[in-house]
Design an enzyme around this catalytic site. Structure first.
Site, mmCIF file in Angstrom:
data_model
loop_
_atom_site.group_PDB
_atom_site.id
_atom_site.type_symbol
_atom_site.label_atom_id
_atom_site.label_comp_id
_atom_site.label_asym_id
_atom_site.label_seq_id
_atom_site.Cartn_x
_atom_site.Cartn_y
_atom_site.Cartn_z
ATOM 1 C CE LYS A 176 47.329 46.482 52.425
ATOM 2 N NZ LYS A 176 47.972 46.196 53.729
ATOM 3 N N GLY A 228 44.739 36.637 52.102
ATOM 4 C CA GLY A 228 44.361 37.031 53.461
ATOM 5 C C GLY A 228 43.139 36.258 53.905
ATOM 6 C CB SER A 229 40.929 36.746 56.777
ATOM 7 O OG SER A 229 40.551 38.086 56.569
ATOM 8 N N GLY A 233 38.760 39.196 52.049
ATOM 9 C CA GLY A 233 38.620 38.822 50.641
ATOM 10 C C GLY A 233 37.254 39.194 50.098
ATOM 11 C CD GLU A 251 45.909 31.651 46.263
ATOM 12 O OE1 GLU A 251 45.559 30.761 47.066
ATOM 13 O OE2 GLU A 251 46.290 31.415 45.113
ATOM 14 C CB CYS A 285 46.774 29.611 54.052
ATOM 15 S SG CYS A 285 47.984 29.330 52.756
ATOM 16 C CD GLU A 384 42.907 30.211 58.354
ATOM 17 O OE1 GLU A 384 42.337 31.318 58.234
ATOM 18 O OE2 GLU A 384 43.722 29.788 57.523
HETATM 19 P P1 NAD Z 1 43.676 39.842 56.755
HETATM 20 O O1 NAD Z 1 42.510 39.540 55.895
HETATM 21 O O2 NAD Z 1 43.446 40.460 58.075
HETATM 22 O O3 NAD Z 1 44.695 40.810 55.988
HETATM 23 C C1 NAD Z 1 45.247 40.460 54.753
HETATM 24 C C2 NAD Z 1 45.578 41.709 53.984
HETATM 25 O O4 NAD Z 1 44.374 42.368 53.638
HETATM 26 C C3 NAD Z 1 46.396 42.734 54.764
HETATM 27 O O5 NAD Z 1 47.350 43.306 53.915
HETATM 28 C C4 NAD Z 1 45.352 43.744 55.195
HETATM 29 O O6 NAD Z 1 45.895 45.036 55.399
HETATM 30 C C5 NAD Z 1 44.435 43.723 54.011
HETATM 31 N N1 NAD Z 1 43.062 44.148 54.259
HETATM 32 C C6 NAD Z 1 42.353 44.113 55.411
HETATM 33 N N2 NAD Z 1 41.103 44.589 55.200
HETATM 34 C C7 NAD Z 1 41.033 44.927 53.895
HETATM 35 C C8 NAD Z 1 40.007 45.472 53.066
HETATM 36 N N3 NAD Z 1 38.819 45.789 53.555
HETATM 37 N N4 NAD Z 1 40.278 45.668 51.765
HETATM 38 C C9 NAD Z 1 41.473 45.358 51.245
HETATM 39 N N5 NAD Z 1 42.491 44.854 51.988
HETATM 40 C C10 NAD Z 1 42.266 44.637 53.290
HETATM 41 O O7 NAD Z 1 44.453 38.469 56.902
HETATM 42 P P2 NAD Z 1 45.795 38.204 57.702
HETATM 43 O O8 NAD Z 1 45.484 38.105 59.150
HETATM 44 O O9 NAD Z 1 46.839 39.149 57.276
HETATM 45 O O10 NAD Z 1 46.225 36.791 57.143
HETATM 46 C C11 NAD Z 1 45.764 35.604 57.660
HETATM 47 C C12 NAD Z 1 44.790 34.971 56.701
HETATM 48 O O11 NAD Z 1 45.389 34.857 55.408
HETATM 49 C C13 NAD Z 1 44.428 33.568 57.099
HETATM 50 O O12 NAD Z 1 43.058 33.378 56.896
HETATM 51 C C14 NAD Z 1 45.237 32.720 56.135
HETATM 52 O O13 NAD Z 1 44.732 31.427 55.917
HETATM 53 C C15 NAD Z 1 45.185 33.541 54.903
HETATM 54 N N6 NAD Z 1 46.264 33.151 53.990
HETATM 55 C C16 NAD Z 1 45.939 32.531 52.806
HETATM 56 C C17 NAD Z 1 46.940 32.105 51.947
HETATM 57 C C18 NAD Z 1 46.642 31.432 50.643
HETATM 58 O O14 NAD Z 1 47.519 31.399 49.790
HETATM 59 N N7 NAD Z 1 45.449 30.892 50.458
HETATM 60 C C19 NAD Z 1 48.262 32.326 52.288
HETATM 61 C C20 NAD Z 1 48.542 32.942 53.507
HETATM 62 C C21 NAD Z 1 47.538 33.368 54.342
#
Ligand code: NAD
Length: 485
Positions: A176, A228-229, A233, A251, A285, A384
């Site tokens: 996704k 993601g965030s 997570g 991650e 990230c 962040e």
């Molecule tokens: P986000 O958490 O808003 O979204 C990430 C993903 O999670 C999206 O696909 C979103 O649709 C999904 N999502 C949102 N709520 C959810 C839920 N309740 N259950 C399941 N899935 C859900 O994050 P973002 O704004 O897309 O990305 C930015 C963040 O990602 C930053 O914190 C960044 O540091 C982190 N990031 C980490 C890495 C890594 O490898 N450690 C890499 C890239 C980005």
């Protein structure tokens, strides 16, 4: 191939959402409409993708490893042939400069090539009879249907990190994408099909957090690989625990320190903390967003850093142009988030050395920004920001630098700049981070694992660890003391 694919890719077919629900994508360079027709998956669509992946798993896990490798390598070649189109689709959705988007695609390609080489190198273990009459074996087996939930900032990298090791190990997959960057992922569906992946092995779906949570709580998904965030997570981990206790890897975010010692090569440190930090507009990230510089060289370093930030700011332009280094932020929400931090910093009286505001009249552009000496409790230092904003603080001693570097809830990356290798090795051992890079900004390669400690998550992607994450050990004991027939 369709110029702009907006349907879901399930069981090797492009299909509309069962509800007709859609996502809208605006190009952040000028907020023009790219499409309002991206099909958002529903529970029914998720179930359909899981059923397809489950059916495909029975055969895929038994497909000879050379065949799995051949399909993966063909796919990597196809992606390489379509790099311009994929980079373009990534760029119009979330503003990534085309040159950077191509680099991200190249990471996906190398990940597929790397894991294609591992399909027949998954070892097992055996232990002889040991006076107990039992010969023992440990075999490593695929988990089943796995799913990836992705952030938007490096979607092409995450496709490689998640799908490649999973399918190499014999799992099937549902990916996704983020609601901010679904277009290039959907385009890949046709390439997976052309490469010879059987129906159901790779499924690509679009949608927001609701669709992510459907995956996280699904009873027939064996693993979620989440990027993601930290907030999302946590929700994924809770949903996994409340449903079928599926495996989860997380991650998450970072607030990585970059420590610059007085004996560092200054020009190298400046390059890696300007160009190396600002790549993808700081929406990385593991970006070294907390610069810690030894006080004796601080003024010299900061002057050079400022010049570099101003120079790179001049290469902030249309992401479609090959010469653009910095594009807009991903969307208005991301712009508002970063501007919120900058407005807060100004209200708190933090010195803005350069940047600090919007660039231009239209689009989601934020100037490369250096914030000087924020209080250690200030949000710009603890949280962040995920944008082109770096903070600079000074330290006196090595011990103080380590203490400052580790004073964070995150632990994704850290960088050290020094000409003293002994010091570098001593300091890296003390840093609480999943990766440490010495005299360079961190960049990912296929052979080494990537991931965090503390609240940057757990689990690793990349390298041998990346494939182990999609395998489960099975212990087999053989009784050697059966009565003779
Ligand atoms: P986000 O958490 O808003 O979204 C990430 C993903 O999670 C999206 O696909 C979103 O649709 C999904 N999502 C949102 N709520 C959810 C839920 N309740 N259950 C399941 N899935 C859900 O994050 P973002 O704004 O897309 O990305 C930015 C963040 O990602 C930053 O914190 C960044 O540091 C982190 N990031 C980490 C890495 C890594 O490898 N450690 C890499 C890239 C980005």
């Amino acid at each position: 191939m369709a110029d702009l694919q907006t349907n879901l890719f399930i069981n090797n077919e492009y299909v509309p959402s069962s509800s007709g629900e859609t996502l809208t994508i605006l190009n952040p360079k000028d907020d023009s409409l790219v499409t309002d027709k991206v099909q958002a998956a529903t529970e029914q669509d998720v179930d359909k993708a899981v059923a397809a992946a489950k059916a495909a798993f029975r055969k895929w896990r038994k497909t000879p490893s050379w065949q799995r490798s051949a399909i993966m390598l063909k796919y990597a070649d196809l992606v390489e042939q379509h790099v311009d189109k994929i980079a373009h689709l990534e760029s119009i959705a979330m503003g990534q400069p085309i040159s950077i988007a191509k680099v991200m695609v190249s990471v996906q390609i190398s990940s597929f090539r790397y894991y294609a080489g591992l399909t027949d190198k998954i070892p097992g273990e055996s232990y002889p009879e040991n006076g107990d009459g039992v010969v023992k074996m440990v075999n490593y087996e695929p988990l089943g249907v796995c799913a990836g939930i992705s952030a938007w900032n490096g979607t092409q990298v995450f496709v490689g990190w998640k799908i490649a090791p999973a399918v190499a190990a014999g799992n099937t997959f549902i990916f996704k994408s983020s609601e901010k960057s679904p277009l290039a992922v959907l385009y890949l569906g046709e390439l997976f099909k052309q490469a010879g992946f059987p129906p159901g092995v790779v499924n690509l779906i679009s949608g927001g957090g609701k669709v992510g949570s459907l995956l996280a709580s699904h009873m027939e998904i064996a693993k979620i690989s989440f990027t993601g965030s930290a907030n999302s997570g946590r929700l994924v981990q809770v949903a996994a625990a409340k449903s079928n206790l599926k495996h989860v890897s997380l991650e998450l975010g970072g607030k990585s320190p970059a420590i610059i010692f007085a004996d560092a090569n200054l020009d190298n440190a400046v390059a890696h903390n300007s160009q190396g930090f600002l790549i993808n507009s700081g929406q990385v990230c593991f970006a070294g967003s907390r610069i810690l510089v030894q006080s004796s060289i601080a003024s010299q370093f900061v002057k050079k850093l400022q010049t570099a930030f101003v120079g790179l700011g001049e290469k902030m332009d249309d992401p479609a142009s090959e010469s653009t280094f910095l594009g807009p932020l991903a969307d208005k929400a991301q712009f508002d988030r970063v501007m919120g931090f900058l407005d807060g910093a100004k209200q708190d009286g933090i010195e803005v050395l350069t940047g600090g505001g919007r660039k231009g009249e239209q689009g989601q552009y934020v100037e490369p920004t250096i914030l000087m000496n924020p209080d250690i409790n200030n949000r710009v230092y603890t949280d962040e920001i995920f944008g082109p904003v770096v903070t600079v603080k000074t330290f006196e001693t090595e011990e103080e630098a380590i203490e400052m570097a580790n004073s964070t809830t995150y632990g994704l990356g850290a960088t050290i700049y020094t000409n003293n290798l002994t010091r570098a090795m001593r300091v890296q051992a003390e840093l609480e981070a999943g990766t440490v890079s010495i005299n360079t900004a961190h960049w990912v390669v296929p052979e080494t694992p990537f991931g965090g400690v503390k609240q940057s998550g757990y689990g690793r992607e990349g390298g041998l660890e990346g494939i182990k994450a999609f395998l489960e050990p099975k212990t087999v004991h053989i009784n050697m003391r059966m009565p003779q027939e």
